[in-house]
Motif scaffolding. Structure first.
Motif, PDB file in Angstrom:
ATOM      1  N   ASP A 113       0.814  -1.219   0.000  1.00 36.06           N
ATOM      2  CA  ASP A 113       0.000   0.000   0.000  1.00 36.06           C
ATOM      3  C   ASP A 113       0.848   1.269   0.000  1.00 36.06           C
ATOM      4  OD1 ASP A 113      -2.228  -1.608  -0.054  1.00 36.06           O
ATOM      5  OD2 ASP A 113      -2.552  -1.549   2.109  1.00 36.06           O
ATOM      6  N   ALA A 114       2.131   1.143   0.407  1.00 32.73           N
ATOM      7  CA  ALA A 114       3.025   2.311   0.414  1.00 32.73           C
ATOM      8  C   ALA A 114       3.806   2.441  -0.887  1.00 32.73           C
ATOM      9  CB  ALA A 114       4.002   2.203   1.591  1.00 32.73           C
ATOM     10  N   SER A 115       3.747   1.425  -1.742  1.00 30.48           N
ATOM     11  CA  SER A 115       4.674   1.378  -2.881  1.00 30.48           C
ATOM     12  C   SER A 115       4.510   2.559  -3.832  1.00 30.48           C
ATOM     13  CB  SER A 115       4.540   0.053  -3.634  1.00 30.48           C
ATOM     14  OG  SER A 115       3.296   0.004  -4.287  1.00 30.48           O
ATOM     15  N   ALA A 120       6.817   7.480  -5.938  1.00 29.85           N
ATOM     16  CA  ALA A 120       6.703   8.921  -6.237  1.00 29.85           C
ATOM     17  C   ALA A 120       7.871   9.682  -5.594  1.00 29.85           C
ATOM     18  CB  ALA A 120       5.367   9.456  -5.729  1.00 29.85           C
ATOM     19  N   SER A 121       8.288   9.241  -4.437  1.00 31.51           N
ATOM     20  CA  SER A 121       9.443   9.859  -3.763  1.00 31.51           C
ATOM     21  C   SER A 121      10.698   9.692  -4.623  1.00 31.51           C
ATOM     22  CB  SER A 121       9.640   9.216  -2.385  1.00 31.51           C
ATOM     23  OG  SER A 121      10.890   9.559  -1.841  1.00 31.51           O
ATOM     24  N   ALA A 122      10.880   8.487  -5.166  1.00 34.27           N
ATOM     25  CA  ALA A 122      12.039   8.246  -6.043  1.00 34.27           C
ATOM     26  C   ALA A 122      11.947   9.107  -7.296  1.00 34.27           C
ATOM     27  CB  ALA A 122      12.112   6.760  -6.416  1.00 34.27           C
ATOM     28  N   ALA A 123      10.740   9.195  -7.857  1.00 29.29           N
ATOM     29  CA  ALA A 123      10.554   9.994  -9.079  1.00 29.29           C
ATOM     30  C   ALA A 123      10.862  11.465  -8.821  1.00 29.29           C
ATOM     31  CB  ALA A 123       9.126   9.816  -9.586  1.00 29.29           C
ATOM     32  N   ALA A 162      10.364  -9.145  -3.617  1.00 29.77           N
ATOM     33  CA  ALA A 162       9.765  -7.840  -3.930  1.00 29.77           C
ATOM     34  C   ALA A 162      10.828  -6.756  -4.056  1.00 29.77           C
ATOM     35  CB  ALA A 162       8.748  -7.458  -2.856  1.00 29.77           C
ATOM     36  N   SER A 163      11.951  -6.928  -3.362  1.00 29.18           N
ATOM     37  CA  SER A 163      12.990  -5.881  -3.418  1.00 29.18           C
ATOM     38  C   SER A 163      13.477  -5.689  -4.851  1.00 29.18           C
ATOM     39  CB  SER A 163      14.161  -6.210  -2.490  1.00 29.18           C
ATOM     40  OG  SER A 163      14.791  -7.390  -2.902  1.00 29.18           O
ATOM     41  N   ARG A 164      13.475  -6.777  -5.616  1.00 26.34           N
ATOM     42  CA  ARG A 164      13.912  -6.648  -7.023  1.00 26.34           C
ATOM     43  C   ARG A 164      12.889  -5.858  -7.841  1.00 26.34           C
ATOM     44  NH1 ARG A 164      14.805 -12.793  -6.955  1.00 26.34           N
ATOM     45  NH2 ARG A 164      15.985 -12.773  -5.030  1.00 26.34           N
ATOM     46  N   GLU A 165      11.617  -6.041  -7.507  1.00 23.01           N
ATOM     47  CA  GLU A 165      10.580  -5.270  -8.208  1.00 23.01           C
ATOM     48  C   GLU A 165      10.614  -3.807  -7.774  1.00 23.01           C
ATOM     49  OE1 GLU A 165       6.727  -7.030  -7.845  1.00 23.01           O
ATOM     50  OE2 GLU A 165       7.522  -9.061  -7.881  1.00 23.01           O
ATOM     51  N   PHE A 166      10.693  -3.575  -6.476  1.00 24.40           N
ATOM     52  CA  PHE A 166      10.678  -2.200  -5.955  1.00 24.40           C
ATOM     53  C   PHE A 166      11.897  -1.423  -6.458  1.00 24.40           C
ATOM     54  CE2 PHE A 166       7.471  -1.621  -2.381  1.00 24.40           C
ATOM     55  CZ  PHE A 166       6.730  -2.754  -2.667  1.00 24.40           C
ATOM     56  N   ARG A 167      13.037  -2.121  -6.557  1.00 19.05           N
ATOM     57  CA  ARG A 167      14.282  -1.461  -6.978  1.00 19.05           C
ATOM     58  C   ARG A 167      14.121  -0.799  -8.350  1.00 19.05           C
ATOM     59  NH1 ARG A 167      18.663  -5.696  -7.184  1.00 19.05           N
ATOM     60  NH2 ARG A 167      18.020  -5.947  -5.020  1.00 19.05           N
ATOM     61  N   ARG A 168      13.332  -1.470  -9.220  1.00 21.51           N
ATOM     62  CA  ARG A 168      13.115  -0.906 -10.570  1.00 21.51           C
ATOM     63  C   ARG A 168      12.403   0.434 -10.515  1.00 21.51           C
ATOM     64  NH1 ARG A 168      10.457  -6.064 -12.148  1.00 21.51           N
ATOM     65  NH2 ARG A 168      12.152  -7.543 -11.995  1.00 21.51           N
ATOM     66  N   GLY A 170      13.017   2.505  -8.009  1.00 26.95           N
ATOM     67  CA  GLY A 170      13.868   3.370  -7.191  1.00 26.95           C
ATOM     68  C   GLY A 170      13.651   3.261  -5.696  1.00 26.95           C
ATOM     69  N   VAL A 171      12.986   2.171  -5.267  1.00 31.53           N
ATOM     70  CA  VAL A 171      12.687   2.002  -3.838  1.00 31.53           C
ATOM     71  C   VAL A 171      13.520   0.846  -3.287  1.00 31.53           C
ATOM     72  CG1 VAL A 171      10.896   1.566  -2.125  1.00 31.53           C
ATOM     73  CG2 VAL A 171      10.325   2.808  -4.239  1.00 31.53           C
ATOM     74  N   ARG A 172      14.222   1.105  -2.190  1.00 33.07           N
ATOM     75  CA  ARG A 172      15.102   0.097  -1.583  1.00 33.07           C
ATOM     76  C   ARG A 172      14.372  -0.597  -0.430  1.00 33.07           C
ATOM     77  NH1 ARG A 172      19.342   1.306   2.561  1.00 33.07           N
ATOM     78  NH2 ARG A 172      18.682   3.453   2.280  1.00 33.07           N
ATOM     79  N   LEU A 173      14.289  -1.912  -0.482  1.00 33.94           N
ATOM     80  CA  LEU A 173      13.741  -2.700   0.632  1.00 33.94           C
ATOM     81  C   LEU A 173      14.881  -3.360   1.379  1.00 33.94           C
ATOM     82  CD1 LEU A 173      10.607  -4.617  -0.805  1.00 33.94           C
ATOM     83  CD2 LEU A 173      10.813  -2.247  -0.058  1.00 33.94           C
ATOM     84  N   VAL A 174      14.798  -3.348   2.690  1.00 35.26           N
ATOM     85  CA  VAL A 174      15.837  -3.949   3.534  1.00 35.26           C
ATOM     86  C   VAL A 174      15.160  -4.812   4.592  1.00 35.26           C
ATOM     87  CG1 VAL A 174      17.786  -3.507   5.080  1.00 35.26           C
ATOM     88  CG2 VAL A 174      17.197  -1.822   3.314  1.00 35.26           C
ATOM     89  N   ASP A 175      15.532  -6.082   4.678  1.00 34.49           N
ATOM     90  CA  ASP A 175      15.025  -6.920   5.771  1.00 34.49           C
ATOM     91  C   ASP A 175      16.119  -7.074   6.824  1.00 34.49           C
ATOM     92  OD1 ASP A 175      13.154  -8.658   7.119  1.00 34.49           O
ATOM     93  OD2 ASP A 175      14.479 -10.310   6.541  1.00 34.49           O
ATOM     94  N   ALA A 176      15.792  -6.739   8.070  1.00 40.17           N
ATOM     95  CA  ALA A 176      16.747  -6.859   9.180  1.00 40.17           C
ATOM     96  C   ALA A 176      16.442  -8.135   9.967  1.00 40.17           C
ATOM     97  CB  ALA A 176      16.632  -5.637  10.088  1.00 40.17           C
TER      98      ALA A 176
END
Ligand SMILES: NC(=O)c1ccc[n+]([C@@H]2O[C@H](COP(=O)([O-])OP(=O)(O)OC[C@H]3O[C@@H](n4cnc5c(N)ncnc54)[C@H](OP(=O)(O)O)[C@@H]3O)[C@@H](O)[C@H]2O)c1
Length: 226
Positions: A113-115, A120-123, A162-168, A170-176
């Motif tokens: 829901d945040a994607s 838009a932030s990356a854009a 999903a990180s590979r999809e989000f990266r396209r 411009g959004v970075r996902l990190v799992d800790a």
């Protein structure tokens, strides 16, 4: 380096041990932090919201609130979670539902829901990110915590894909994936009773490590990084 100055970051689980510390440290670095919790009692101020993330619309309502208040969203930290203990073959339907809903479905729905807002932030030229905290059990599923381990491993798998999809976009996902941390989580299980753990990690240190990864542009935080 990701500049947190003025970045609008939603922290879900901000009433908790890790979430409250991450929120405070992000704030110290100049971020505008939108805090969310379930109970609300500990969360005060204009940027504090109450939502039960098990509700399908819970995460979306937080994203909408952040956008309405600030017009942008540059980061999400999902620090909400519940733990449960006990034999794998004795878990109740209620406990199973809550473990999977809170630890797996809620983060997945919130990041979905945040994607749009993060893209838009990356854009707009910023460096948006989202952080989940699955934990060491995602790497080493643990006896006596089978359902919790499965939910967290599921979350780590979702982030990995999903990180590979989000990266396209411009959004970075990190799992800790920190190990046992002294927030008191293990003393508040929704089912069962914790075994006696050796002294865990310092929550301030774990929170600082996660914030450093956000700032430094790291892409993954395996258990060995804590
Ligand atoms: N502590 C550890 O040993 C450890 C290790 C690895 C990973 N983790 C993970 O790190 C995250 C943070 O853990 P913590 O140690 O900081 O635990 P914590 O102090 O118990 O905090 C958990 C947070 O989750 C929130 N929450 C629980 N159910 C929710 C729901 N249905 N909707 C919205 N919020 C909900 C709680 O809100 P309320 O207080 O309002 O209920 C609280 O803010 C969790 O996902 C946990 O699994 C913890």
């Amino acid at each position: 380096m990701t500049d947190l100055q003025g970045a609008v970051v939603l922290v879900a689980g901000a009433s908790g041990g890790l979430g409250s510390r991450i929120a405070a440290q992000l704030s110290d670095q100049g971020a505008v932090v939108v805090r969310a919790g379930r109970a609300g009692g500990e969360l005060t101020g204009p940027d504090a919201y109450v939502a039960d993330l098990r509700e399908p619309g819970g995460g979306a309502s937080l994203v909408a609130a952040a956008l309405q208040a600030h017009g942008r969203l540059d980061g999400v930290v999902v620090a909400a979670g519940v733990v449960g203990f006990g034999p794998a073959d004795a878990v109740s339907d209620e406990a199973l539902d809550e473990l999977v809903q809170t630890n797996l479905l809620a983060p997945v729905r919130l990041l979905r829901d945040a994607s749009e807002a993060l893209a838009a932030s990356a854009a707009a030229g910023r460096e948006p990110f989202a952080v989940t905290i699955s934990g060491v059990v995602a790497e080493s599923p643990t006896a006596g915590m089978a359902a919790y381990s499965a939910a967290k491993a599921g979350l780590a798998a979702w982030v990995s894909a999903a990180s590979r999809e989000f990266r396209r976009r411009g959004v970075r996902l990190v799992d800790a994936r920190p190990g046992h941390t002294e927030t008191g989580l293990a003393t508040r299980p929704i089912t069962g009773e914790a075994p006696s753990f050796p002294t865990g990690l310092d929550p301030d240190v774990v929170a600082a490590r996660i914030v450093r990864a956000i700032v430094d542009g790291e892409k993954d935080l395996p258990s060995t990084s804590f």
